[in-house]
Design a protein around this motif. Structure first.
Motif, short mmCIF file in Angstrom:
data_model
loop_
_atom_site.label_atom_id
_atom_site.label_comp_id
_atom_site.label_asym_id
_atom_site.label_seq_id
_atom_site.Cartn_x
_atom_site.Cartn_y
_atom_site.Cartn_z
N VAL A 87 0.84 -1.20 0.00
CA VAL A 87 0.00 0.00 0.00
C VAL A 87 0.88 1.25 0.00
O VAL A 87 0.66 2.18 -0.78
N LEU A 88 1.89 1.26 0.86
CA LEU A 88 2.78 2.42 0.94
C LEU A 88 3.60 2.59 -0.34
O LEU A 88 3.82 3.71 -0.80
N ASP A 89 4.03 1.47 -0.93
CA ASP A 89 4.75 1.53 -2.20
C ASP A 89 3.86 2.11 -3.30
O ASP A 89 4.30 2.88 -4.14
N ARG A 90 2.60 1.71 -3.30
CA ARG A 90 1.67 2.15 -4.36
C ARG A 90 1.49 3.66 -4.37
O ARG A 90 1.33 4.27 -5.41
N VAL A 91 1.52 4.28 -3.19
CA VAL A 91 1.34 5.74 -3.14
C VAL A 91 2.67 6.48 -3.16
O VAL A 91 2.69 7.70 -3.10
#
Length: 169
Positions: A87-91
């Motif tokens: 999730v953090l990588d995606r943003v």
């Protein structure tokens, strides 16, 4: 000198094209109800200063599961969800910590170093989709049975249930 010039290209080669293209893709708009809002030091948004996710968007980021005990159950349970790291990588999160907030306004700071333990945003427990009534829609869960250090009050406090916001700091 030559190694310094080649370093960015080597990093790209090691990361692979999938991770680069995924991070560069615009974040789509949620089609269902928003269950997670991320703000702060992020590169990808789909609302002014925010990245908003519905359940389907989160599920598209990958699946993770593990059986572990928790502070609210005497027996180990199967937690299923999406890796917090994904999730953090995606943003495109760029910070040192995240402030996790729950529907009841409980907040805790989680150092990004915790990603080494591969916590997940659980969406179901023992095959049952989490609802607000039973710690949902999202619950940050650490695989505490896999790491002795996680059986500590610091990590219990970071296991936020009814999670609805993350702020990258």
């Amino acid at each position: 000198m030559m190694l310094r010039l080649l370093a960015p290209f080597l990093l790209i080669a090691l990361m692979g094209p999938a991770s680069l293209s995924r991070a560069a893709e615009p974040l789509p708009q949620p089609r269902g109800g928003v269950i997670l809002t991320i703000s702060g030091q992020i590169e990808q948004t789909n609302a002014p200063g925010q990245a908003r996710f519905d359940r389907e968007m989160l599920q598209s980021l990958g699946k993770a599961s593990f059986v572990t005990g928790s502070e609210v159950s005497e027996t180990p349970q199967l937690f299923e969800g999406v890796p917090l790291r994904a999730v953090l990588d995606r943003v495109g999160a760029r910070g040192r910590s995240i402030r996790a907030s729950a529907l009841n306004d409980y907040e805790v700071s989680i150092p990004l170093e915790d990603l080494r333990f591969e916590p997940i945003l659980a969406m179901s427990v023992d095959g049952r989709v989490l609802t607000m009534r039973d710690k949902g829609p999202l619950w940050i869960v650490y695989p505490r049975d896999a790491h002795e250090v996680l059986r500590d009050v610091r990590y219990y406090a970071r296991s936020v249930w009814q999670l609805n916001r993350l702020h990258v700091e």
